[in-house]
Motif scaffolding. Structure first.
Motif, PDB file in Angstrom:
ATOM      1  N   GLY A 180       0.813  -1.215   0.000  1.00 29.74           N
ATOM      2  CA  GLY A 180       0.000   0.000   0.000  1.00 29.74           C
ATOM      3  C   GLY A 180       0.841   1.257   0.000  1.00 29.74           C
ATOM      4  N   THR A 181       1.916   1.239   0.790  1.00 31.46           N
ATOM      5  CA  THR A 181       2.817   2.397   0.845  1.00 31.46           C
ATOM      6  C   THR A 181       3.526   2.581  -0.491  1.00 31.46           C
ATOM      7  OG1 THR A 181       3.146   2.091   3.222  1.00 31.46           O
ATOM      8  CG2 THR A 181       4.798   3.393   2.042  1.00 31.46           C
ATOM      9  N   LEU A 182       3.977   1.498  -1.071  1.00 30.18           N
ATOM     10  CA  LEU A 182       4.666   1.543  -2.363  1.00 30.18           C
ATOM     11  C   LEU A 182       3.773   2.115  -3.452  1.00 30.18           C
ATOM     12  CD1 LEU A 182       7.287   0.705  -3.904  1.00 30.18           C
ATOM     13  CD2 LEU A 182       6.150  -1.468  -4.394  1.00 30.18           C
ATOM     14  N   LEU A 183       2.497   1.730  -3.441  1.00 32.00           N
ATOM     15  CA  LEU A 183       1.553   2.176  -4.474  1.00 32.00           C
ATOM     16  C   LEU A 183       0.810   3.454  -4.080  1.00 32.00           C
ATOM     17  CD1 LEU A 183       0.016  -1.293  -5.467  1.00 32.00           C
ATOM     18  CD2 LEU A 183       1.821  -0.024  -6.650  1.00 32.00           C
ATOM     19  N   ASN A 184       1.159   4.008  -2.898  1.00 34.79           N
ATOM     20  CA  ASN A 184       0.517   5.223  -2.389  1.00 34.79           C
ATOM     21  C   ASN A 184      -0.997   5.025  -2.213  1.00 34.79           C
ATOM     22  OD1 ASN A 184       0.618   7.836  -1.413  1.00 34.79           O
ATOM     23  ND2 ASN A 184       0.342   8.793  -3.411  1.00 34.79           N
ATOM     24  N   ILE A 185      -1.355   3.868  -1.671  1.00 37.14           N
ATOM     25  CA  ILE A 185      -2.757   3.525  -1.430  1.00 37.14           C
ATOM     26  C   ILE A 185      -3.220   4.091  -0.093  1.00 37.14           C
ATOM     27  CG2 ILE A 185      -4.374   1.626  -0.998  1.00 37.14           C
ATOM     28  CD1 ILE A 185      -3.535   1.802  -3.894  1.00 37.14           C
ATOM     29  N   LYS A 186      -4.403   4.715  -0.105  1.00 40.64           N
ATOM     30  CA  LYS A 186      -5.007   5.260   1.117  1.00 40.64           C
ATOM     31  C   LYS A 186      -6.355   4.566   1.332  1.00 40.64           C
ATOM     32  CE  LYS A 186      -1.628   8.201   0.863  1.00 40.64           C
ATOM     33  NZ  LYS A 186      -0.413   8.020   1.697  1.00 40.64           N
ATOM     34  N   PRO A 187      -6.536   3.890   2.471  1.00 44.39           N
ATOM     35  CA  PRO A 187      -7.796   3.193   2.711  1.00 44.39           C
ATOM     36  C   PRO A 187      -8.915   4.157   3.100  1.00 44.39           C
ATOM     37  CG  PRO A 187      -6.405   3.007   4.634  1.00 44.39           C
ATOM     38  CD  PRO A 187      -5.589   3.741   3.594  1.00 44.39           C
ATOM     39  N   ILE A 188     -10.117   3.883   2.631  1.00 38.30           N
ATOM     40  CA  ILE A 188     -11.316   4.598   3.075  1.00 38.30           C
ATOM     41  C   ILE A 188     -12.066   3.642   3.992  1.00 38.30           C
ATOM     42  CG2 ILE A 188     -13.444   5.746   2.382  1.00 38.30           C
ATOM     43  CD1 ILE A 188     -10.884   7.193   1.465  1.00 38.30           C
ATOM     44  N   LEU A 189     -12.193   4.026   5.244  1.00 43.62           N
ATOM     45  CA  LEU A 189     -12.682   3.138   6.286  1.00 43.62           C
ATOM     46  C   LEU A 189     -14.046   3.586   6.803  1.00 43.62           C
ATOM     47  CD1 LEU A 189      -9.260   3.303   8.101  1.00 43.62           C
ATOM     48  CD2 LEU A 189     -10.048   1.317   6.819  1.00 43.62           C
ATOM     49  N   LYS A 190     -14.800   2.629   7.330  1.00 42.77           N
ATOM     50  CA  LYS A 190     -16.111   2.928   7.890  1.00 42.77           C
ATOM     51  C   LYS A 190     -16.273   2.210   9.221  1.00 42.77           C
ATOM     52  CE  LYS A 190     -21.077   2.900   6.898  1.00 42.77           C
ATOM     53  NZ  LYS A 190     -22.181   2.337   6.087  1.00 42.77           N
TER      54      LYS A 190
END
Length: 280
Positions: A180-190
């Motif tokens: 996730g860090t490598l791909l610059n992924i940001k989770p959207i959480l609920k």
């Protein structure tokens, strides 16, 4: 004046103006930083907490409000002739609710306990409604029934800029965090069923705010003219200002209220956290 005393804990976040207006008592969880203990909001305020969070490599932990604390506080207000309503942070995420139930069973008096199934502003929304209903003179049975109704309408989304805290806290695997860090992924959480669940994800920080707004709109609909929307932040003031303006522009709600995401949630999310919530 209401004869009902509203009590909550620091798993949920209540805007300061609401806390002050309704004289809500908040019982602090304990934050443990590198072996040192702090009572959230008592021994350490929001600014100090976030500075400490930024300055240390270790991940802080939290310790729930104890049975002894609940028993002491419940007895205090019952002895004053009050009816006590304690709105607990999610029982699915902590044993705090069970500690309160044990304390309630060991004292005589009118103590009511409601499981908000909330974390941060999710429970905060319910606490504010309970205080409002109590101030209007409604009895406890009516307030409890309305809280059950409102609980089904709470919608809360948030996101984090760094996956490190979720990974170190055991919320996601090291492999997932690294990718996730490598791909610059940001989770959207609920917050769902009293726990944090990932709903979607975005590439890059710039998409976080617009996606949080869209996720809320997908649940609530397009008409926010009768809605109060709460917009939360950690320590990124500039990003929070952008978020507030975007919410006003995109949703045009009745009111937009800022709130600081508390230590109990930020211990697991990290300092760069943004959240949004309202009733459906």
């Amino acid at each position: 004046m209401s004869n009902i005393k509203i009590i909550c804990d620091t798993m949920n976040d209540v805007p300061k103006n609401i806390m002050d207006n309704y004289d809500i008592e908040i019982l602090p969880a304990t934050i443990i930083f590198e072996g040192k203990e702090y009572k959230a909001g008592v021994d350490i305020d929001g600014d100090e907490f976030y500075k400490l969070l930024r300055s240390t490599q270790s991940i802080p932990s939290t310790s729930q409000v104890t049975y002894a604390t609940f028993k002491e506080i419940f007895e205090k207000y019952v002895s004053e002739g009050k009816k006590v309503l304690y709105l607990a942070g999610s029982s699915a995420a902590s044993g705090t609710y069970q500690s309160a139930m044990l304390a309630k069973s060991d004292i005589e008096g009118d103590v009511y306990i409601f499981d908000t199934y909330g974390l941060s502003i999710g429970g905060g929304l319910l606490i504010g409604e309970a205080a409002k209903l109590a101030s209007e003179g409604h009895d406890m049975d009516y307030i409890m029934s309305k809280l059950e109704e409102y609980k089904e309408k709470v919608q809360v989304y948030f996101s984090v800029d760094s996956l490190d805290y979720l990974q170190k806290g055991g919320r996601i695997s090291g492999t997932k965090a690294a990718i996730g860090t490598l791909l610059n992924i940001k989770p959207i959480l609920k917050i769902e069923d009293g726990l944090v669940k990932q709903k979607t994800q975005v590439r890059g920080s710039k998409k976080i705010i617009s996606t949080l707004i869209e996720q809320l709109r997908s649940e609530v609909g397009d008409n926010f003219s009768d809605k109060d929307v709460y917009v939360g932040y950690g320590d990124d003031i500039e990003e929070h200002k952008k978020f507030m303006e975007k919410v006003k522009e995109e949703l045009n709600p009745r009111n937009v209220y800022p709130f600081r995401i508390g230590a109990c949630v930020a211990c697991h999310s990290g300092p760069s956290v943004l959240g949004i919530g309202c009733f459906k």
